[in-house]
Design an enzyme around this catalytic site. Sequence first.
Site, PDB file in Angstrom:
ATOM      1  N   HIS A  58       0.837  -1.190   0.000  1.00 60.70           N
ATOM      2  CA  HIS A  58       0.000   0.000   0.000  1.00 60.70           C
ATOM      3  C   HIS A  58       0.881   1.251   0.000  1.00 60.70           C
ATOM      4  O   HIS A  58       2.108   1.154   0.154  1.00 60.70           O
ATOM      5  CB  HIS A  58      -0.933   0.014   1.232  1.00 60.70           C
ATOM      6  CG  HIS A  58      -0.224  -0.131   2.527  1.00 60.70           C
ATOM      7  ND1 HIS A  58      -0.298  -1.265   3.291  1.00 60.70           N
ATOM      8  CD2 HIS A  58       0.598   0.703   3.186  1.00 60.70           C
ATOM      9  CE1 HIS A  58       0.440  -1.123   4.365  1.00 60.70           C
ATOM     10  NE2 HIS A  58       0.997   0.072   4.326  1.00 60.70           N
TER      11      HIS A  58
HETATM   12  C1  T46 Z   1       3.030   0.466   6.849  1.00 56.80           C
HETATM   13  C2  T46 Z   1       3.704  -0.808   7.179  1.00 56.80           C
HETATM   14  C3  T46 Z   1       5.179  -0.670   7.349  1.00 56.80           C
HETATM   15  C4  T46 Z   1      -4.103  -0.394  13.640  1.00 56.80           C
HETATM   16  O1  T46 Z   1      -5.200  -0.585  14.204  1.00 56.80           O
HETATM   17  N1  T46 Z   1      -3.328   0.649  14.044  1.00 56.80           N
HETATM   18  C5  T46 Z   1      -2.130   0.928  13.468  1.00 56.80           C
HETATM   19  O2  T46 Z   1      -1.447   1.884  13.876  1.00 56.80           O
HETATM   20  C6  T46 Z   1      -1.694   0.088  12.377  1.00 56.80           C
HETATM   21  C7  T46 Z   1      -0.382   0.366  11.681  1.00 56.80           C
HETATM   22  C8  T46 Z   1      -2.492  -0.954  11.988  1.00 56.80           C
HETATM   23  N2  T46 Z   1      -3.670  -1.188  12.627  1.00 56.80           N
HETATM   24  C9  T46 Z   1      -4.480  -2.344  12.216  1.00 56.80           C
HETATM   25  C10 T46 Z   1      -5.060  -2.269  10.817  1.00 56.80           C
HETATM   26  C11 T46 Z   1      -5.113  -3.711  10.385  1.00 56.80           C
HETATM   27  O3  T46 Z   1      -6.331  -4.297  10.815  1.00 56.80           O
HETATM   28  O4  T46 Z   1      -3.626  -3.491  12.225  1.00 56.80           O
HETATM   29  C12 T46 Z   1      -3.972  -4.373  11.170  1.00 56.80           C
HETATM   30  C13 T46 Z   1      -2.776  -4.698  10.302  1.00 56.80           C
HETATM   31  O5  T46 Z   1      -2.394  -3.515   9.566  1.00 56.80           O
HETATM   32  P1  T46 Z   1      -1.795  -3.575   8.093  1.00 56.80           P
HETATM   33  O6  T46 Z   1      -2.402  -4.704   7.349  1.00 56.80           O
HETATM   34  O7  T46 Z   1      -1.903  -2.198   7.512  1.00 56.80           O
HETATM   35  O8  T46 Z   1      -0.257  -3.946   8.401  1.00 56.80           O
HETATM   36  P2  T46 Z   1       0.988  -3.875   7.422  1.00 56.80           P
HETATM   37  O9  T46 Z   1       2.117  -4.506   8.155  1.00 56.80           O
HETATM   38  O10 T46 Z   1       0.684  -4.380   6.069  1.00 56.80           O
HETATM   39  O11 T46 Z   1       1.295  -2.299   7.266  1.00 56.80           O
HETATM   40  C14 T46 Z   1       1.762  -1.580   8.369  1.00 56.80           C
HETATM   41  C15 T46 Z   1       1.145  -0.184   8.372  1.00 56.80           C
HETATM   42  O12 T46 Z   1      -0.278  -0.288   8.330  1.00 56.80           O
HETATM   43  C16 T46 Z   1       1.606   0.640   7.201  1.00 56.80           C
HETATM   44  O13 T46 Z   1       1.301   1.992   7.443  1.00 56.80           O
HETATM   45  O14 T46 Z   1       3.599   1.314   6.169  1.00 56.80           O
HETATM   46  O15 T46 Z   1       3.176  -1.462   8.335  1.00 56.80           O
END
Ligand code: T46
Length: 143
Positions: A58
């Site tokens: 993303h």
């Molecule tokens: C990025 C990379 C490096 C939250 O509730 N609060 C938060 O601060 C974050 C970051 C995530 N979440 C929830 C949202 C999703 O349900 O945690 C779950 C997993 O998040 P996501 O699928 O976005 O995780 P990554 O590892 O793909 O991405 C994350 C960050 O979202 C993103 O900003 O740059 O780490």
Amino acid sequence: MNKKLHSIADCKIIQLGKHYRPNGNLTAVEGGNKDMGFEIKRVYYIYDVPGATDRGGHAHKELAQMLVAVSGSFDVVIDDGKERKTITLNRPYYGLLLQPGIWREIKNFSSGAITLVLASLPYDEHDYIRSYTKFMEYRNIRR
Ligand code: T46
């Protein structure tokens, strides 16, 4: 007025200070330092990533972040729609500054890897662009 879109050249590795001591090392990061360029509004960390699993996939519209491999290693693919490159993070005293508007994928996590993320804004799902097609539209790039 059109907003400036960052390129991958704006995503830099920042060498963080390291305090060597006989009883171990310490690295401190303070928000707003001139290299990082933002105050830290949120901290999160990614851990227990199963083997062969990718994260990211993303871009963000407004959010800037710094990623640190505080343990282990992983690769960060950064992409501005025109150029793409892979950066390996494997030391707790290097931070990768990710500017807004850059697509990122995080791959090849080593066993026990921990990704520390220092973020410029609170969590906001509306700030995410989670489709590569929409990302290219956001960047105004036609293929
Ligand atoms: C990025 C990379 C490096 C939250 O509730 N609060 C938060 O601060 C974050 C970051 C995530 N979440 C929830 C949202 C999703 O349900 O945690 C779950 C997993 O998040 P996501 O699928 O976005 O995780 P990554 O590892 O793909 O991405 C994350 C960050 O979202 C993103 O900003 O740059 O780490």
